[in-house]
Design a protein around this motif. Structure first.
Motif, PDB file in Angstrom:
ATOM      1  N   TYR A 107       0.894  -1.336  -0.007  1.00  0.00           N
ATOM      2  CA  TYR A 107      -0.099  -0.156  -0.010  1.00  0.00           C
ATOM      3  C   TYR A 107       0.978   1.087  -0.032  1.00  0.00           C
ATOM      4  O   TYR A 107       1.883   1.209   0.532  1.00  0.00           O
ATOM      5  CB  TYR A 107      -0.819  -0.085   1.366  1.00  0.00           C
ATOM      6  N   ASN A 108       0.356   2.342  -0.684  1.00  0.00           N
ATOM      7  CA  ASN A 108       1.116   3.674  -0.737  1.00  0.00           C
ATOM      8  C   ASN A 108       0.500   4.467   0.532  1.00  0.00           C
ATOM      9  O   ASN A 108      -0.296   5.240   0.033  1.00  0.00           O
ATOM     10  CB  ASN A 108       0.911   4.155  -1.940  1.00  0.00           C
ATOM     11  N   PHE A 109       1.127   4.363   1.858  1.00  0.00           N
ATOM     12  CA  PHE A 109       0.685   5.136   2.967  1.00  0.00           C
ATOM     13  C   PHE A 109       1.333   6.448   2.630  1.00  0.00           C
ATOM     14  O   PHE A 109       2.560   6.716   2.344  1.00  0.00           O
ATOM     15  CB  PHE A 109       1.075   4.327   3.896  1.00  0.00           C
ATOM     16  N   ARG A 110       0.466   7.322   3.091  1.00  0.00           N
ATOM     17  CA  ARG A 110       1.119   8.751   3.266  1.00  0.00           C
ATOM     18  C   ARG A 110       0.462   9.512   4.520  1.00  0.00           C
ATOM     19  O   ARG A 110      -0.446   9.083   5.036  1.00  0.00           O
ATOM     20  CB  ARG A 110       0.610   9.518   2.045  1.00  0.00           C
ATOM     21  N   LYS A 111       1.274  10.321   5.250  1.00  0.00           N
ATOM     22  CA  LYS A 111       0.949  10.793   6.197  1.00  0.00           C
ATOM     23  C   LYS A 111       0.099  12.000   5.925  1.00  0.00           C
ATOM     24  O   LYS A 111      -0.045  12.509   4.990  1.00  0.00           O
ATOM     25  CB  LYS A 111       2.383  11.474   6.791  1.00  0.00           C
ATOM     26  N   VAL A 115      -2.757   7.110   5.828  1.00  0.00           N
ATOM     27  CA  VAL A 115      -3.873   6.649   5.049  1.00  0.00           C
ATOM     28  C   VAL A 115      -3.374   6.355   3.642  1.00  0.00           C
ATOM     29  O   VAL A 115      -2.562   7.011   3.042  1.00  0.00           O
ATOM     30  CB  VAL A 115      -4.962   7.826   4.863  1.00  0.00           C
ATOM     31  N   ALA A 116      -3.835   4.987   3.192  1.00  0.00           N
ATOM     32  CA  ALA A 116      -3.501   4.342   1.964  1.00  0.00           C
ATOM     33  C   ALA A 116      -4.955   4.379   0.934  1.00  0.00           C
ATOM     34  O   ALA A 116      -5.929   3.968   1.755  1.00  0.00           O
ATOM     35  CB  ALA A 116      -2.780   3.535   1.784  1.00  0.00           C
ATOM     36  N   ASP A 117      -4.994   4.818  -0.177  1.00  0.00           N
ATOM     37  CA  ASP A 117      -6.020   4.921  -0.898  1.00  0.00           C
ATOM     38  C   ASP A 117      -5.976   3.420  -1.859  1.00  0.00           C
ATOM     39  O   ASP A 117      -5.089   3.074  -2.213  1.00  0.00           O
ATOM     40  CB  ASP A 117      -6.323   5.907  -2.050  1.00  0.00           C
ATOM     41  N   LEU A 118      -7.047   2.727  -1.367  1.00  0.00           N
ATOM     42  CA  LEU A 118      -7.415   1.332  -1.948  1.00  0.00           C
ATOM     43  C   LEU A 118      -8.708   1.258  -3.038  1.00  0.00           C
ATOM     44  O   LEU A 118      -9.445   2.281  -3.104  1.00  0.00           O
ATOM     45  CB  LEU A 118      -7.644   0.320  -0.887  1.00  0.00           C
ATOM     46  N   PRO A 119      -8.837   0.395  -3.710  1.00  0.00           N
ATOM     47  CA  PRO A 119     -10.117   0.280  -4.654  1.00  0.00           C
ATOM     48  C   PRO A 119     -11.281   0.313  -3.664  1.00  0.00           C
ATOM     49  O   PRO A 119     -11.252  -0.822  -3.239  1.00  0.00           O
ATOM     50  CB  PRO A 119      -9.669  -0.940  -5.469  1.00  0.00           C
ATOM     51  N   GLY A 120     -11.930   1.086  -3.765  1.00  0.00           N
ATOM     52  CA  GLY A 120     -13.230   1.056  -3.218  1.00  0.00           C
ATOM     53  C   GLY A 120     -12.912   1.046  -1.591  1.00  0.00           C
ATOM     54  O   GLY A 120     -13.933   0.862  -0.560  1.00  0.00           O
ATOM     55  N   ALA A 121     -11.991   1.699  -0.822  1.00  0.00           N
ATOM     56  CA  ALA A 121     -11.536   1.555   0.380  1.00  0.00           C
ATOM     57  C   ALA A 121     -10.371   2.487   0.837  1.00  0.00           C
ATOM     58  O   ALA A 121      -9.774   3.165  -0.119  1.00  0.00           O
ATOM     59  CB  ALA A 121     -11.464   0.498   1.170  1.00  0.00           C
TER      60      ALA A 121
END
Length: 66
Positions: free
Chosen positions: A7-11, A25-31
């Protein structure tokens, strides 16, 4: 390799460079996935996009202030 490592987490943009209490937070498909920036090895929790969007709106409206 665990799924979270991909996952590409960002602060959070509200976290300053010296702030210790941060989330990532990491953006996921639909979540969205959320984790503690100081303990990423502890894992993360995932929220469906609609729930995460409702939470962000509530935070911006200061709905959680005492």
């Amino acid at each position: 390799m665990s799924k979270a490592l991909r996952y590409n987490f960002r602060k959070s943009s509200y976290s300053g460079p010296r702030t210790e209490n941060c989330v990532e937070v990491a953006d996921l498909p639909g979540a969205s996935a959320v984790r503690d920036s100081q303990r990423p090895e502890a894992g993360h929790i995932e929220f469906p996009s609609a729930q995460w969007a409702a939470f962000v709106v509530a935070v911006k409206q200061d709905a959680f202030s005492a």
